[in-house]
Design a protein around this motif. Structure first.
Motif, short mmCIF file in Angstrom:
data_model
loop_
_atom_site.label_atom_id
_atom_site.label_comp_id
_atom_site.label_asym_id
_atom_site.label_seq_id
_atom_site.Cartn_x
_atom_site.Cartn_y
_atom_site.Cartn_z
N ARG A 24 39.51 47.92 29.57
CA ARG A 24 39.98 49.27 29.25
C ARG A 24 41.43 49.47 29.70
O ARG A 24 41.85 48.97 30.75
N ASN A 25 42.15 50.23 28.87
CA ASN A 25 43.50 50.67 29.21
C ASN A 25 44.41 49.51 29.62
O ASN A 25 44.99 49.49 30.70
N VAL A 26 44.49 48.53 28.73
CA VAL A 26 45.29 47.34 28.99
C VAL A 26 46.31 47.15 27.87
O VAL A 26 46.23 47.78 26.81
N ASP A 27 47.23 46.24 28.12
CA ASP A 27 48.20 45.82 27.11
C ASP A 27 47.78 44.44 26.59
O ASP A 27 47.14 43.66 27.32
N LEU A 28 48.19 44.14 25.36
CA LEU A 28 47.96 42.81 24.79
C LEU A 28 49.29 42.30 24.27
O LEU A 28 49.96 42.98 23.46
N LEU A 29 49.69 41.12 24.71
CA LEU A 29 50.98 40.53 24.34
C LEU A 29 50.76 39.29 23.49
O LEU A 29 49.97 38.42 23.84
N THR A 30 51.47 39.23 22.37
CA THR A 30 51.44 38.02 21.54
C THR A 30 52.81 37.35 21.60
O THR A 30 53.83 37.99 21.85
N ASN A 31 52.80 36.05 21.33
CA ASN A 31 54.05 35.29 21.26
C ASN A 31 53.89 34.26 20.16
O ASN A 31 53.08 33.32 20.28
N GLY A 32 54.59 34.44 19.06
CA GLY A 32 54.40 33.57 17.92
C GLY A 32 52.99 33.71 17.39
O GLY A 32 52.50 34.83 17.22
N PRO A 33 52.27 32.61 17.14
CA PRO A 33 50.94 32.68 16.55
C PRO A 33 49.82 32.96 17.54
O PRO A 33 48.67 33.11 17.14
N ALA A 34 50.15 33.06 18.84
CA ALA A 34 49.09 33.08 19.85
C ALA A 34 49.16 34.33 20.73
O ALA A 34 50.18 35.02 20.82
N ILE A 35 48.03 34.59 21.38
CA ILE A 35 47.97 35.63 22.40
C ILE A 35 48.55 35.05 23.70
O ILE A 35 48.15 33.98 24.14
N ALA A 36 49.50 35.77 24.29
CA ALA A 36 50.15 35.30 25.51
C ALA A 36 49.49 35.86 26.76
O ALA A 36 49.37 35.16 27.77
N ALA A 37 49.08 37.14 26.70
CA ALA A 37 48.50 37.76 27.90
C ALA A 37 47.76 39.03 27.51
O ALA A 37 48.07 39.68 26.51
N ILE A 38 46.76 39.36 28.31
CA ILE A 38 46.03 40.62 28.21
C ILE A 38 45.89 41.15 29.63
O ILE A 38 45.35 40.45 30.49
N GLY A 39 46.38 42.36 29.88
CA GLY A 39 46.28 42.86 31.25
C GLY A 39 46.91 44.23 31.40
O GLY A 39 47.42 44.82 30.45
N ASN A 40 46.86 44.72 32.61
CA ASN A 40 47.39 46.05 32.92
C ASN A 40 48.91 46.03 33.04
O ASN A 40 49.48 45.12 33.64
N ASN A 41 49.54 47.02 32.44
CA ASN A 41 50.97 47.29 32.66
C ASN A 41 51.88 46.11 32.33
O ASN A 41 52.91 45.91 33.00
N LEU A 42 51.51 45.34 31.33
CA LEU A 42 52.40 44.24 30.92
C LEU A 42 53.74 44.78 30.46
O LEU A 42 54.77 44.10 30.58
N HIS A 43 53.75 46.01 29.95
CA HIS A 43 54.99 46.59 29.44
C HIS A 43 56.00 46.87 30.55
O HIS A 43 57.19 47.09 30.28
N LEU A 44 55.55 46.86 31.80
CA LEU A 44 56.45 47.11 32.91
C LEU A 44 57.16 45.85 33.38
O LEU A 44 58.12 45.91 34.14
#
Length: 459
Positions: A24-44
């Motif tokens: 819940r209430n997480v960020d999801l980051l992609t990089n090119g064709p893949a998922i790079a990270a899923i977690g809290n406050n990645l945008h910070l």
């Protein structure tokens, strides 16, 4: 490489290989064709250069759906009230509809593929397998080449099932002569397509499956040669099984379809069958033991009016199960999202007659994601986790449709159903559908072009 940050997702369905869970209430980051990270406050934190930030407030983010059975060309033969399943046997229906199939042109196969893929993407499907078994002589051999062209148009991950029919009607099949091929023709074109398109690399966008149409409409040698080619080239195998043909196969070969195919070697972890609604528990156990998978297509069950596929038994025996739309001649749509809900509701309808309990709703989402990935031999799609393909869809749940449902994202699709297109569909790290539009494409023109192609054929 362009990447996206989906910021402040209300829920992300994450699966690190141990089963799905809700973050819940997480960020999801992609990089090119893949998922790079899923977690809290990645945008910070520090983001890769060029990352595009997308506000995902209120969104439930799911792994992209994986379709494991369809016949795209049938999108040009749907909404036909005259082909009434309620008044026709399966054989009568086939005798009426196959001559219609045989009239389609090469352009029809391209535009019907565009039509199917468009609807699938709108409803969260990111990987599509199509069983293209219709090769009218006048249409030529480049029909699957045109399907790859259609997939490239959308950026869809596409597994092409090169089907074919080799047994003439005079020897007991339901196939018009116009749609017949020899075994040599069929195998040669399978080999050509594998050499031209099949990509085994991680995040592959193009693969080929050897997929003779069905045992009842092919010579024995067609399946023997299919096994030899598929095993030599390391590709998957597929066919129709358990949809009413078993007594015919038993009369011809002295055994029912599952035993017949196992004897020929058309079984194992690299093989999956469509339908399987008439199979016995012993046959299902045999398939589980060999690792053979099942593509369950719930929509045709309504039309045939026969057995409801025994998903509880398949689950209890450990079969690999995926979901498929099936062709539009027996479904009339290409909405795999709807099939998740439909599959679950069908099992609930007959639960009191089963030997085993209906699997929980989340398992039906699993059939359409990790289950489908398994059938297609993919370890890089079907779930959301770092390192997996960035194939996903998002639903904005800040709507009246979802009031009272948001506590359980895992069960939502199977229990409640999703009655509208996604808010976003991403394939291989690229947004292909967002805010009701195909990115970079004119849907009205695509539809007009498809209608024009359809108008060239007399039915």
């Amino acid at each position: 490489m362009t990447g996206y940050l989906l910021r402040n997702c209300a829920a992300v369905i994450v699966d690190d290989g141990m089963g799905p869970s809700v973050h819940r209430n997480v960020d999801l980051l992609t990089n090119g064709p893949a998922i790079a990270a899923i977690g809290n406050n990645l945008h910070l934190g520090a983001l890769p250069a060029g990352t595009i930030i997308q506000d995902a407030t209120g969104w439930f983010v799911y792994p992209g759906l994986v379709n494991t059975h369809h016949h795209f060309f049938q999108c040009f033969v749907r909404n036909r009230a005259d082909l009434d399943w309620t008044k026709l046997s399966v054989i009568e229906w086939l005798d009426r509809i196959y001559p219609i199939f045989s009239r389609l042109t090469e352009d029809c196969f391209y535009h019907s593929s565009v039509t199917a893929m468009a609807e699938m993407i709108k409803h969260g499907c990111t990987t599509a397998f199509d069983h293209q078994y219709n090769f009218p002589r006048h249409a030529g051999k480049r029909l699957i080449d045109r399907q790859f062209e259609a997939a490239d148009l959308f950026g869809m991950r596409f597994h092409a099932g090169r089907g074919g029919n080799t047994l003439p009607k005079s020897e007991g099949s339901t196939i018009p002569d116009e749609m017949l091929e020899t075994t040599d023709e069929f195998i040669a074109d399978c080999a050509r397509l594998i050499d031209t398109y099949h990509d085994k690399d991680r995040y592959s966008m193009r693969q080929v499956v050897v997929a003779p149409c069905q045992p009842v409409n092919c010579y024995r040698e067609t399946f023997v040669e299919s096994v030899a080619l598929a095993r030599d080239r390391g590709v998957q195998m597929h066919t129709h099984v358990g949809e009413g043909e078993s007594p015919v196969i038993e009369a011809r070969h002295g055994m029912r379809t599952v035993d017949y195919l196992e004897e020929l070697g058309f079984a194992g972890p690299d093989a999956f069958y469509a339908h399987c609604w008439e199979l016995t528990h012993d046959e299902l156990r045999k398939m589980a033991a060999s690792g053979t998978g099942v593509s369950h297509c719930p929509e045709p069950v309504y039309l045939v009016g026969a057995e409801v596929t025994d998903i509880p038994a398949m689950s209890a025996f450990g079969l690999r199960v995926g979901l498929g739309c099936d062709g539009a001649a027996s479904n009339d749509n290409s909405n795999l999202m709807h099939c998740i809900h439909s599959a679950y509701m069908l099992q609930c309808l007959v639960s009191s007659t089963r030997d085993y309990p209906v699997p929980p709703p989340v398992d039906f989402l699993g059939y359409a994601t990790t289950g489908g990935a398994s059938l297609l031999g993919r370890s890089d799609i079907g779930r959301l986790a770092p390192g997996m393909a960035a194939d996903l869809f998002a639903i904005d749940t800040r709507r009246m449709d979802y009031v009272g449902t948001r506590h359980d994202p895992l069960s939502l699709i199977a229990k409640v159903g999703i009655g509208m297109p996604t808010d976003l569909t991403m394939i291989n790290g690229r947004i292909v559908w967002q805010k009701g539009e195909f990115v970079g494409l004119d849907e009205a023109k695509l539809a007009a072009d498809a209608e024009a192609a359809l108008a060239t054929v007399e039915f």
